[in-house]
Structure formats: C-alpha cells, structure tokens
Motif scaffolding. Structure first.
Motif, PDB file in Angstrom:
ATOM      1  N   LEU B  50      46.027  45.207  38.768  1.00 25.76           N
ATOM      2  CA  LEU B  50      45.229  45.283  37.544  1.00 25.76           C
ATOM      3  C   LEU B  50      44.104  44.256  37.572  1.00 25.76           C
ATOM      4  CD1 LEU B  50      45.220  46.691  34.788  1.00 25.76           C
ATOM      5  CD2 LEU B  50      46.748  44.933  33.951  1.00 25.76           C
ATOM      6  N   PRO B  71      40.380  43.122  34.962  1.00 24.61           N
ATOM      7  CA  PRO B  71      40.576  44.548  34.693  1.00 24.61           C
ATOM      8  C   PRO B  71      39.233  45.239  34.458  1.00 24.61           C
ATOM      9  CG  PRO B  71      41.998  43.200  33.295  1.00 24.61           C
ATOM     10  CD  PRO B  71      41.040  42.270  33.968  1.00 24.61           C
ATOM     11  N   ASP B  72      39.066  46.432  34.984  1.00 29.72           N
ATOM     12  CA  ASP B  72      37.857  47.205  34.682  1.00 29.72           C
ATOM     13  C   ASP B  72      38.154  48.699  34.725  1.00 29.72           C
ATOM     14  OD1 ASP B  72      37.899  48.007  37.289  1.00 29.72           O
ATOM     15  OD2 ASP B  72      36.274  46.700  37.947  1.00 29.72           O
ATOM     16  N   GLU B  73      37.078  49.475  34.652  1.00 25.11           N
ATOM     17  CA  GLU B  73      37.244  50.926  34.509  1.00 25.11           C
ATOM     18  C   GLU B  73      37.901  51.612  35.701  1.00 25.11           C
ATOM     19  OE1 GLU B  73      33.433  52.690  32.465  1.00 25.11           O
ATOM     20  OE2 GLU B  73      32.979  50.824  33.494  1.00 25.11           O
ATOM     21  N   ARG B  75      40.634  50.991  37.113  1.00 21.17           N
ATOM     22  CA  ARG B  75      42.082  51.092  37.023  1.00 21.17           C
ATOM     23  C   ARG B  75      42.519  51.290  35.568  1.00 21.17           C
ATOM     24  NH1 ARG B  75      41.860  45.526  39.272  1.00 21.17           N
ATOM     25  NH2 ARG B  75      39.742  45.946  38.577  1.00 21.17           N
ATOM     26  N   GLY B  76      43.143  52.391  35.307  1.00 25.54           N
ATOM     27  CA  GLY B  76      43.663  52.641  33.970  1.00 25.54           C
ATOM     28  C   GLY B  76      45.097  52.162  33.879  1.00 25.54           C
ATOM     29  N   ILE B  77      45.545  51.845  32.672  1.00 26.47           N
ATOM     30  CA  ILE B  77      46.921  51.352  32.550  1.00 26.47           C
ATOM     31  C   ILE B  77      47.605  51.875  31.296  1.00 26.47           C
ATOM     32  CG2 ILE B  77      46.183  49.225  31.392  1.00 26.47           C
ATOM     33  CD1 ILE B  77      48.702  48.108  33.301  1.00 26.47           C
ATOM     34  N   VAL B  78      48.906  52.098  31.412  1.00 27.92           N
ATOM     35  CA  VAL B  78      49.744  52.392  30.256  1.00 27.92           C
ATOM     36  C   VAL B  78      50.904  51.404  30.295  1.00 27.92           C
ATOM     37  CG1 VAL B  78      51.254  54.062  29.141  1.00 27.92           C
ATOM     38  CG2 VAL B  78      49.135  54.826  30.208  1.00 27.92           C
ATOM     39  N   ALA B 150      48.578  57.152  24.871  1.00 35.48           N
ATOM     40  CA  ALA B 150      48.094  56.136  25.809  1.00 35.48           C
ATOM     41  C   ALA B 150      47.659  56.777  27.126  1.00 35.48           C
ATOM     42  CB  ALA B 150      49.184  55.093  26.048  1.00 35.48           C
ATOM     43  N   GLN B 153      44.354  58.476  26.532  1.00 34.16           N
ATOM     44  CA  GLN B 153      43.291  57.486  26.400  1.00 34.16           C
ATOM     45  C   GLN B 153      42.867  56.954  27.773  1.00 34.16           C
ATOM     46  OE1 GLN B 153      44.544  53.704  24.817  1.00 34.16           O
ATOM     47  NE2 GLN B 153      42.735  53.568  23.534  1.00 34.16           N
ATOM     48  N   ALA B 154      43.862  56.716  28.645  1.00 36.16           N
ATOM     49  CA  ALA B 154      43.542  56.176  29.966  1.00 36.16           C
ATOM     50  C   ALA B 154      42.917  57.249  30.859  1.00 36.16           C
ATOM     51  CB  ALA B 154      44.797  55.612  30.622  1.00 36.16           C
ATOM     52  N   LYS B 157      39.102  58.556  30.965  1.00 35.14           N
ATOM     53  CA  LYS B 157      38.131  57.746  31.710  1.00 35.14           C
ATOM     54  C   LYS B 157      38.113  58.098  33.194  1.00 35.14           C
ATOM     55  CE  LYS B 157      35.967  54.463  30.822  1.00 35.14           C
ATOM     56  NZ  LYS B 157      34.536  54.399  30.493  1.00 35.14           N
TER      57      LYS B 157
END
Lengths: 272, 263
Positions: B50, B71-73, B75-78, B150, B153-154, B157
């Motif tokens: 991350l 963290p940036d775009e 890598r998405g995270i839940v 979630a 939302q991730a 992107k």
C-alpha cells in the motif's frame, strides 16, 4: 417487586418526575417569600411573584423613562450580538487551526504546543490586559469570549480530527485525493457536527465571560443590567433576568442540537 | 507480464524481524490469497504494497519501477471496517473517486461531468447489488453491504492492484459465500490483480489462483521476533494434493500458538 435498578418510569411518569423538583423549588420560594413579607412588607430579598410580574412588565414592555428604550430587549440584543460574534469567530479559528493541527503533522508539531500553552492561561486574569489594549468598547468584550473559549475548541477539534480512522485517510489517497482534497472532502465535512457539539459545550463558558465583561465595562447588556440593579437590591429584576438568560442558553443549545441531528444524520445514528 | 516483483525484501522494527527474504514475481491478473498466523506479518506485507510502510531492505517493484512510498490511485484497498466514508451516501461514496479526479481543487463536480459520474456510479452499484441502496448512508447498510460498497468504490477507479485486508472477517458465513462469488466475478470481469489477506485457510484454498502462506520457518519460543516470516508455501490454487491443507494448518497452528503464548 423488581430491584430498584431495573424499575423504569413510563413516559408520562418520566415527565412528571422531571417537573417535580421545579415545582418544589417554586413552592419553597413562595413559602419563604411569604414568611419574610409578613414580617416586613418592604423586604427586598425574596420579592413576591407579583413584583416579578411588575418588574418584567417594566423592563420588557414599557419604554425606559430615561432613554425611552425597552431595556430587556435592548440588553438581550446587545448580549446576544456579543455572544454571537465571539462564538462565531472562535468557531472559525478553531476549525481552521484544529483541522491544520489535526491533519497535517508538520503544522501539528509547530502549533500544538503553543495552543496547549495558551489554553492554560486563565482568561479572566488577562481581562485587564484586554481592557488596556482594546479599550472599554465592544472589542474587548468579544475578545474575552474569543480568548476564553478558542483554545479549548481548537484542542477539541484537533483531537476529533485525529480520531478520523486512518483507514479513511488512506482510502481517500487510493481514490486519488491530494492533501487539500482530503481536507475538503473528508476532514471538513466530518468535523462539522463535532464543531457544533464543541460550540454547545463552550456556550456555558462563553456566557460566563460575556457576563463578566459586561459587569465590568458596558452601558447595556444582560450582565450589565444585573450588576447595575444589584446596587438597589432589586431582586425583582435580577431573578427574572437570570431566568431569561437560562432560557436563552437552553434555546440556543436546543436549536444547535436539533440542527445537527437534522443536517448530519450519519453522525447521530451510527449503528456500527 | 510481471506487475509486482519482490527482490530480497526485508522488514524490521529495531531488532524485531517481521519479514525476511521475500522473493516473488506476480503477473497481471493473478489473484493471490495470503494466509498465516496472526503476528506473522501479513498486514505488514499489505502495508508495504500500500505504501504506508517501507521495506528496510530489498526492492519492491510495481511495473518495473520502485513502488510509490505513499498510497495512491494505482492501488485500491478494502479494509475489514471503516473502508467507506461515513458522511457520504452510497452513491456519493462511489462517485468520489471520479469527483476527486474531475476537480483537483474542490473535489466536487458539476453539470454534465457530474451526470456522467453519477451514471457510471449507479451502474457500478448495480453490479455489486446495491442499486436500491444508492441514497443510503453507510450506517444504514449491513456489514456485507458496506463491504460491497467498499469494493464498488475501489473498483470504479480501476486500480492496477486491489488489496483486500481480511475484507470478510466480520461477516456471517452465508454472506461471506456471496461475497466470494462477487469478488471472483468482478476479478474476472475487470482482469484485476488481487492480493487478499484472510484468516481462513480454506477460504484461501479455493478463492483465487495462488495461495501464499506466511510463516516463520525458524521460530525461537524465547525470542519470537528474532527471525522473520517468509512465504513458506506458494501454491497454485486448484491443483494441490490432499494432505497439503492439513500440513499448512498444522504448521500455521503451531506458529500461532508460540506467538500468542509469548507475545
């Protein structure tokens, strides 16, 4: 028979129980007042209820003989104006500094010790300094409120900003947010209901500082009037003023609480 | 094509070694499930991916370049909880990524742009089964619905990598099975690269394409931090022999007991 700790009153019973102490206080006052007045009809300490009615009528609904103004409304307006300006400016400063301190570590390291130090200065102790610097005008009274409640509000909001879950701040970054956007879309909106509760908490001290400042230097205002008529032992004016201030404080608190619940349902109904 | 490369990666806190000598290459489209005892550095590894933590030694590459240190775009995270923003409705949560991109100053969009984002967000909500809940706040949604939100939302992107940190740990078993189906279908649809941490070894065994077991092969009960965890098993999911699950369960269980007795 249930244990006392498990017995809950119903809704009507709850209201009745809540009103009971107020009624008892009024009855006790009337008995004491009667007792004193039969002994000495000119007693000023515990006036009868009809003297209150006369005093309220005189202060609120008849123009003053000296200035032609309706004194109660004049005083209320002046006091609420000072309180409003003072609390509004404090809230604004508190939000800006609180967000800065709570969100950005470099700003926090710079200003957090200063805010903590300032919040420990007793505001009443620097009241003379304020009068010396700002004169005896409106500014000094508003400044006392600001100095009195701002450091506390900053510390509160800073704490609340730091309590925003780290997960959400990371989430914002993974959605592409820059620092400014994290503030405008996450920290600012999440702090708004918390700002309202900080304002509600600081209204008590704000009234205290307002009345203290008015007592010392003012030409109108609720605090000024109370301290003015104290010279004539006018309990018939002082007590209604105190009740009126209490009612105002209650109304403001109630409105803020309702507004917050209406505007920020996500804050008040958190289930998880 | 390799999307993530780890070259002799170490993570230490003082003299506590958390991860040691991680070497692996992950290709685009792989679904990696990570299991292991608590305290074995699974979450630390995810934090390295991350960008909230940095490796103390070695290299971690994303598309051949060092991974950004924040963290940036890409890598998405839940997370297990708090993944969605509590002050926004479901729709606003899903639109947020697009709005932040569309208006760098305020992060709010207007007019035509907003309409487009809204449409895309509604489609995304539909695909995770939240079409009816668009105007609800997260506190009005169940735990499973919050996690689906979630994900939506991730994923809107389209991140290069999706990181899942025990996303279903707090859910009921039935809901969990539904979530597995959803994650698998989204993964296939979007050709995602997924890293998922889970506590549940059997979950790891049929979800995804590759299973990593983080474990401490050398474990000193008197000093559990002296040696770090490594990837002790790196298995393709689907074609492994019968005894493997049992063996992994045994070794992870042993580590877990030692760690939790001494920590």
């Amino acid at each position: 028979m249930k244990k006392l700790i498990n017995r809950r009153p119903g809704k009507p019973a709850s209201w009745a129980l809540g009103l009971l102490p107020f009624l008892l206080l009024i009855v006790a006052y009337m008995l004491a007042s009667d007792a004193r007045l039969t002994e000495n009809p000119n007693d000023k300490l515990l006036p009868a209820l009809d003297s209150f009615v006369q005093a309220i009528d005189r202060m609120a609904f008849e123009p003053s003989k000296r200035s032609g103004e309706y004194l109660l409304w004049e005083d209320t307006l002046a006091s609420l104006q000072r309180l409003g300006i003072g609390v509004a400016i404090s809230a604004l400063i508190a939000v800006v500094v609180g967000i800065g301190n709570g969100t950005i570590p470099l700003i926090r390291s710079t200003f957090s010790p200063l805010v903590t130090g300032l919040s420990l200065v007793p505001p009443m102790a620097i009241l003379p300094v304020l009068f010396i610097i700002f004169g005896l005008g409106e500014l000094a009274k508003v400044m006392l409120i600001i100095i009195g409640i701002t450091p506390f509000m900053i510390r509160d909001l800073q704490q609340r900003a730091m309590e925003i879950p780290a997960e959400q701040i990371i989430k914002m970054q993974t959605l592409g947010a820059n620092t400014w956007q994290i503030i405008t879309r996450l920290v600012w909106p999440q702090l708004m209901p918390r700002l309202i509760s900080a304002v509600r908490l600081s209204l008590g001290p704000a009234w205290l500082f307002l009345i203290a400042a008015e007592a010392i230097a003012a030409t109108e205002g609720l605090g000024y009037r109370i301290f003015l008529v104290r010279r004539y032992l006018s309990m018939d004016v002082i007590l209604p003023y105190v009740v009126w201030i209490t009612l105002l404080a209650f109304a403001i608190d109630f409105l803020l609480s309702r507004y917050s619940q209406w505007r920020y349902p996500w804050f008040h109904q958190k289930s998880h | 094509m390799a999307i993530i490369e780890m070259k002799n990666l170490w993570k230490e806190y003082g003299d506590q070694v958390v991860l040691e000598r991680l070497n692996a290459t992950v290709n685009e489209g792989e679904f990696i499930t990570i299991v292991g005892a608590s305290g074995c550095g699974k979450t630390t590894f995810l934090k390295l991916l991350l960008g909230t933590e940095q490796a103390t030694r070695g290299e971690l590459l994303l598309d051949g370049h060092p991974l950004p240190a924040e963290p940036d775009e890409s890598r998405g995270i839940v997370f297990q909880r708090y993944s969605v923003l509590s002050h926004l409705t479901a729709l606003e949560n899903v639109m947020l990524g697009g709005e932040l991109h569309g208006n760098r100053w305020l992060g709010i969009t207007f007019g035509k742009q907003r309409k487009q984002l809204r449409k895309a967000a509604l489609e995304m909500l539909d695909s995770v089964g939240l079409g009816q809940a668009a105007d609800k706040y997260p506190h009005e949604l169940s735990g499973g619905m919050q996690q689906r939100l979630a994900l939506a939302q991730a994923l809107i992107k389209r991140p290069r990598i999706l990181l899942l940190d025990e996303p279903f740990g707090a859910l009921d078993p039935g809901i969990r099975a539904d979530m597995h189906k959803l994650v698998l279908s989204l993964w296939k649809e979007q050709n995602l690269t997924v890293f998922m941490i889970t506590h549940d070894i059997t979950e790891g065994f049929y979800l995804g394409t590759r299973l990593w077991v983080f474990d401490k092969p050398r474990l000193d009960a008197q000093a559990p931090g002296a040696y770090g965890a490594k990837v002790t098993y790196d298995l393709p999911v689907g074609d492994c022999e019968n005894g493997t699950l049992k063996r992994i369960n045994q070794t992870v269980g042993r580590t877990s007991r030692v760690l939790n007795d001494t920590l």
